[in-house]
Scaffold this motif. Sequence first.
Motif, PDB file in Angstrom:
ATOM      1  N   GLY A   1      29.761  53.568  37.628  1.00 16.32           N
ATOM      2  CA  GLY A   1      30.622  53.572  36.462  1.00 16.32           C
ATOM      3  C   GLY A   1      31.971  52.912  36.672  1.00 16.32           C
ATOM      4  N   SER A   2      32.229  52.373  37.859  1.00  9.89           N
ATOM      5  CA  SER A   2      33.526  51.745  38.121  1.00  9.89           C
ATOM      6  C   SER A   2      33.603  50.371  37.476  1.00  9.89           C
ATOM      7  N   ALA A   3      34.806  49.960  37.147  1.00  4.06           N
ATOM      8  CA  ALA A   3      35.031  48.648  36.541  1.00  4.06           C
ATOM      9  C   ALA A   3      34.874  47.555  37.592  1.00  4.06           C
ATOM     10  N   THR A   4      34.624  46.351  37.118  1.00 10.77           N
ATOM     11  CA  THR A   4      34.513  45.201  38.002  1.00 10.77           C
ATOM     12  C   THR A   4      35.850  44.956  38.691  1.00 10.77           C
ATOM     13  N   GLN A   5      35.807  44.687  39.972  1.00  9.54           N
ATOM     14  CA  GLN A   5      37.022  44.424  40.734  1.00  9.54           C
ATOM     15  C   GLN A   5      37.521  43.012  40.432  1.00  9.54           C
ATOM     16  N   PRO A   6      38.838  42.818  40.334  1.00  7.39           N
ATOM     17  CA  PRO A   6      39.368  41.473  40.096  1.00  7.39           C
ATOM     18  C   PRO A   6      39.039  40.545  41.261  1.00  7.39           C
ATOM     19  N   ARG A   7      38.830  39.305  40.947  1.00  9.19           N
ATOM     20  CA  ARG A   7      38.557  38.287  41.963  1.00  9.19           C
ATOM     21  C   ARG A   7      39.738  37.334  41.989  1.00  9.19           C
ATOM     22  N   ARG A   8      40.196  36.976  43.185  1.00 11.83           N
ATOM     23  CA  ARG A   8      41.352  36.079  43.325  1.00 11.83           C
ATOM     24  C   ARG A   8      40.869  34.632  43.423  1.00 11.83           C
ATOM     25  N   PHE A   9      41.486  33.771  42.628  1.00 10.67           N
ATOM     26  CA  PHE A   9      41.226  32.340  42.660  1.00 10.67           C
ATOM     27  C   PHE A   9      42.496  31.650  43.130  1.00 10.67           C
ATOM     28  N   VAL A  10      42.361  30.650  44.001  1.00  6.56           N
ATOM     29  CA  VAL A  10      43.503  29.921  44.548  1.00  6.56           C
ATOM     30  C   VAL A  10      43.321  28.440  44.249  1.00  6.56           C
ATOM     31  N   CYS A  11      44.366  27.809  43.714  1.00  4.48           N
ATOM     32  CA  CYS A  11      44.324  26.382  43.402  1.00  4.48           C
ATOM     33  C   CYS A  11      44.212  25.584  44.703  1.00  4.48           C
ATOM     34  N   ALA A  12      43.240  24.691  44.766  1.00 10.05           N
ATOM     35  CA  ALA A  12      43.012  23.880  45.962  1.00 10.05           C
ATOM     36  C   ALA A  12      44.094  22.826  46.154  1.00 10.05           C
ATOM     37  N   ARG A  13      44.882  22.566  45.128  1.00 13.68           N
ATOM     38  CA  ARG A  13      45.912  21.531  45.225  1.00 13.68           C
ATOM     39  C   ARG A  13      47.293  22.104  45.554  1.00 13.68           C
ATOM     40  N   CYS A  14      47.742  23.134  44.805  1.00 13.62           N
ATOM     41  CA  CYS A  14      49.108  23.635  44.983  1.00 13.62           C
ATOM     42  C   CYS A  14      49.182  25.041  45.569  1.00 13.62           C
ATOM     43  N   GLY A  15      48.068  25.757  45.629  1.00 13.48           N
ATOM     44  CA  GLY A  15      48.057  27.087  46.218  1.00 13.48           C
ATOM     45  C   GLY A  15      48.382  28.220  45.258  1.00 13.48           C
ATOM     46  N   THR A  16      48.600  27.911  43.977  1.00 15.87           N
ATOM     47  CA  THR A  16      48.833  28.954  42.985  1.00 15.87           C
ATOM     48  C   THR A  16      47.625  29.873  42.951  1.00 15.87           C
ATOM     49  N   SER A  17      47.857  31.164  42.776  1.00 15.18           N
ATOM     50  CA  SER A  17      46.721  32.079  42.724  1.00 15.18           C
ATOM     51  C   SER A  17      46.708  32.843  41.414  1.00 15.18           C
ATOM     52  N   ALA A  18      45.517  33.314  41.042  1.00 13.21           N
ATOM     53  CA  ALA A  18      45.334  34.104  39.831  1.00 13.21           C
ATOM     54  C   ALA A  18      44.193  35.073  40.074  1.00 13.21           C
ATOM     55  N   GLN A  19      44.256  36.198  39.390  1.00 13.71           N
ATOM     56  CA  GLN A  19      43.169  37.164  39.461  1.00 13.71           C
ATOM     57  C   GLN A  19      42.437  37.167  38.133  1.00 13.71           C
TER      58      GLN A  19
END
Length: 72
Positions: A11-29
Amino acid sequence: MTSPPGGSDDGSATQPRRFVCARCGTSAQALAEGPPLTWTYSVEGGDRLYYCEACSRENLRSIEGRLDPDWW
């Protein structure tokens, strides 16, 4: 009640996945299977590379032209 393949049904929610930009290194979940909707990705040498919105916009022509990222 059945459980999804390869996981438990706790019943737990999906865990966030981290994405990192291959060009500048910016990250987002993101809670989705893929990156945020404004990001793009490319398959280079068998690896999936993600690009943030800013890098995608700055290099749109090169991305659409399928130019090697080393060029842009």
